[in-house]
Write an enzyme that holds these catalytic residues in place. Structure first.
Site, mmCIF file in Angstrom:
data_model
loop_
_atom_site.group_PDB
_atom_site.id
_atom_site.type_symbol
_atom_site.label_atom_id
_atom_site.label_comp_id
_atom_site.label_asym_id
_atom_site.label_seq_id
_atom_site.Cartn_x
_atom_site.Cartn_y
_atom_site.Cartn_z
ATOM 1 N N VAL A 265 0.864 -1.088 0.026
ATOM 2 C CA VAL A 265 0.200 0.012 -0.050
ATOM 3 C C VAL A 265 0.896 1.071 0.057
ATOM 4 O O VAL A 265 0.522 2.400 -0.246
ATOM 5 C CB VAL A 265 -1.072 0.094 1.015
ATOM 6 N N ASN B 48 -6.998 0.839 6.199
ATOM 7 C CA ASN B 48 -6.400 -0.005 7.518
ATOM 8 C C ASN B 48 -5.149 -0.433 7.637
ATOM 9 O O ASN B 48 -4.786 -0.510 8.763
ATOM 10 C CB ASN B 48 -7.485 -0.919 7.767
ATOM 11 N N SER C 289 -5.200 5.378 15.842
ATOM 12 C CA SER C 289 -4.721 4.720 17.090
ATOM 13 C C SER C 289 -5.047 5.748 18.142
ATOM 14 O O SER C 289 -4.723 6.949 17.749
ATOM 15 C CB SER C 289 -3.564 4.058 17.162
ATOM 16 N N TYR D 243 5.476 5.130 15.223
ATOM 17 C CA TYR D 243 4.145 4.749 15.401
ATOM 18 C C TYR D 243 3.100 5.781 15.656
ATOM 19 O O TYR D 243 2.095 6.056 14.836
ATOM 20 C CB TYR D 243 3.798 3.376 16.132
ATOM 21 N N SER E 130 3.210 8.607 12.930
ATOM 22 C CA SER E 130 2.498 8.347 11.960
ATOM 23 C C SER E 130 0.866 8.185 12.174
ATOM 24 O O SER E 130 0.221 8.907 11.268
ATOM 25 C CB SER E 130 2.782 7.004 11.403
ATOM 26 N N LYS E 131 0.409 7.816 13.194
ATOM 27 C CA LYS E 131 -0.992 7.851 13.401
ATOM 28 C C LYS E 131 -1.490 9.360 13.950
ATOM 29 O O LYS E 131 -2.617 9.660 13.307
ATOM 30 C CB LYS E 131 -1.233 6.945 14.757
HETATM 31 N N1 LIG Z 1 -3.819 -4.422 17.145
HETATM 32 C C1 LIG Z 1 -4.203 -3.245 18.026
HETATM 33 O O1 LIG Z 1 -4.122 -3.162 19.224
HETATM 34 C C2 LIG Z 1 -4.192 -1.696 17.261
HETATM 35 C C3 LIG Z 1 -4.646 -0.890 17.999
HETATM 36 C C4 LIG Z 1 -4.991 0.448 17.408
HETATM 37 C C5 LIG Z 1 -4.817 0.711 16.013
HETATM 38 N N2 LIG Z 1 -4.602 -0.486 15.507
HETATM 39 C C6 LIG Z 1 -4.475 -0.204 14.084
HETATM 40 O O2 LIG Z 1 -5.511 -1.210 13.408
HETATM 41 C C7 LIG Z 1 -4.861 -1.475 12.027
HETATM 42 C C8 LIG Z 1 -5.043 -2.957 11.761
HETATM 43 O O3 LIG Z 1 -4.204 -3.579 12.733
HETATM 44 P P1 LIG Z 1 -4.115 -5.136 13.345
HETATM 45 O O4 LIG Z 1 -4.251 -5.230 14.792
HETATM 46 O O5 LIG Z 1 -5.194 -5.767 12.508
HETATM 47 O O6 LIG Z 1 -2.889 -5.611 12.729
HETATM 48 P P2 LIG Z 1 -2.380 -6.877 11.646
HETATM 49 O O7 LIG Z 1 -0.884 -6.881 11.645
HETATM 50 O O8 LIG Z 1 -3.263 -8.067 12.057
HETATM 51 O O9 LIG Z 1 -2.916 -6.798 10.193
HETATM 52 C C9 LIG Z 1 -2.412 -5.487 9.400
HETATM 53 C C10 LIG Z 1 -2.482 -5.850 7.996
HETATM 54 O O10 LIG Z 1 -2.085 -4.943 7.108
HETATM 55 C C11 LIG Z 1 -1.428 -5.698 6.080
HETATM 56 N N3 LIG Z 1 -0.065 -4.715 5.660
HETATM 57 C C12 LIG Z 1 0.747 -4.348 6.508
HETATM 58 N N4 LIG Z 1 1.703 -3.529 5.676
HETATM 59 C C13 LIG Z 1 1.268 -3.596 4.598
HETATM 60 C C14 LIG Z 1 1.420 -3.117 3.281
HETATM 61 N N5 LIG Z 1 2.681 -2.120 3.237
HETATM 62 N N6 LIG Z 1 0.913 -3.074 2.044
HETATM 63 C C15 LIG Z 1 -0.105 -4.128 2.240
HETATM 64 N N7 LIG Z 1 -0.559 -4.634 3.202
HETATM 65 C C16 LIG Z 1 0.053 -4.317 4.526
HETATM 66 C C17 LIG Z 1 -0.686 -6.925 6.884
HETATM 67 O O11 LIG Z 1 -0.501 -8.004 5.863
HETATM 68 C C18 LIG Z 1 -2.216 -7.158 7.619
HETATM 69 O O12 LIG Z 1 -2.972 -7.906 6.707
HETATM 70 C C19 LIG Z 1 -3.478 -0.841 11.858
HETATM 71 O O13 LIG Z 1 -3.514 0.216 11.226
HETATM 72 C C20 LIG Z 1 -3.046 -0.628 13.222
HETATM 73 O O14 LIG Z 1 -2.384 0.441 13.544
HETATM 74 C C21 LIG Z 1 -4.294 -1.891 16.124
#
Ligand SMILES: NC(=O)c1ccc[n+]([C@@H]2O[C@H](COP(=O)([O-])OP(=O)(O)OC[C@H]3O[C@@H](n4cnc5c(N)ncnc54)[C@H](O)[C@@H]3O)[C@@H](O)[C@H]2O)c1
Length: 253
Positions: free
Chosen positions: A63, A89, A141, A154, A157-158
């Protein structure tokens, strides 16, 4: 069925939150364009959704690359003839203070977590303007709202993603486009890239450390965050524009 007949592109769907969002949108009738860099789990999700009758296409790519945004959105427009909703996302979760973060890691995190959303929005917005409407939801986030220990790039970026969202809300609201950010707190599942750097004991210790600090007494689930993302993406949020919806069980209250 709030999303019946709506064409929705979601990035970062091969695991975690994006996967839960895609599944929830499919249940509510959306036509889906799914983007991720991880081919195998993406293929698995697509077949699961197709078996359940969802019209879904997918694109494998990074992405952070402009070409991915152009090709994926082009594919969605050819398939569905429109793009109603864009959900940025995809994200990664590098850890470390700024002294512990080398310039390459810093740049990569900004590219994946922030530049990607700019690229996808830049590609989608002209089509939304032409249609006179469109909805954008960016997954930020609570780390972008207040500093978290050892999460320097992190958080930066957010925070940037939140301001990107607000900028779009202000610049394009009059053209019928709404843009909002979702700010999840600490979730039960650790992000996949961070999990590769943590043992199961470290994950357990993290859960035990955070859960008592949340007023609701527990960590959030992907399904709970997905429900809030669907709210922002739906007509239920027709007057919500430029918001940061914090969904953290009260952690930052
Ligand atoms: N898990 C948490 O505690 C949490 C808390 C706050 C915010 N978030 C945010 O939620 C979103 C999803 O997080 P998650 O917990 O599902 O993480 P995750 O690691 O399970 O999923 C992230 C997905 O993004 C894909 N991805 C990463 N880099 C990529 C790239 N360069 N190109 C294409 N795809 C890419 C990965 O393959 C994966 O499928 C993120 O933006 C994260 O910052 C997560």
């Amino acid at each position: 069925m709030r999303f019946s007949g709506k064409a929705v592109l979601v990035t970062g769907v091969a695991s975690g939150l994006g996967r839960a969002v895609a599944q929830a949108l499919a249940v509510e009738g959306a036509q889906l364009a799914l983007v991720d860099r991880a081919r195998e789990p993406l293929d698995q999700l697509v077949s699961e959704l197709q078996k359940n009758g969802c019209e879904v296409i997918h694109f494998v790519g990074d992405v952070a690359q402009e070409q991915t945004s152009k090709e994926a959105i082009g594919l969605a427009l050819r398939q569905f003839g429109k793009l109603d909703i864009l959900i940025n996302n995809a994200g990664i979760n590098p850890t470390g203070t700024i002294s512990q973060t080398d310039p390459a890691t810093w740049q990569h995190a900004l590219d994946v977590n922030l530049k990607s959303a700019y690229l996808f929005c830049r590609e989608a917005i002209p089509h939304m303007i032409e249609a006179g409407k469109g909805v954008i939801v960016n997954t930020a986030s609570i780390a972008g709202q207040r500093a978290s220990t050892g999460e320097s790039v992190y958080g930066v970026s957010k925070a940037g993603l939140i301001m990107l969202t607000r900028t779009i809300a202000r610049d394009y609201g009059a053209r019928g486009i709404r843009a909002n950010a979702i700010c999840p707190g600490v979730l039960e599942s650790v992000m996949a890239d961070r999990l590769t750097r943590m043992s199961s004991d470290q994950v357990l210790a993290r859960d035990q450390r955070f859960a008592p600090t949340v007023p609701l007494g527990r960590l959030g689930t992907y399904e709970e965050i997905a429900k809030s993302i669907l709210f922002l993406a739906s007509e239920d949020a027709s007057y919500v524009n430029g918001a940061q919806l914090t969904v953290d069980g009260g952690l930052t209250a």
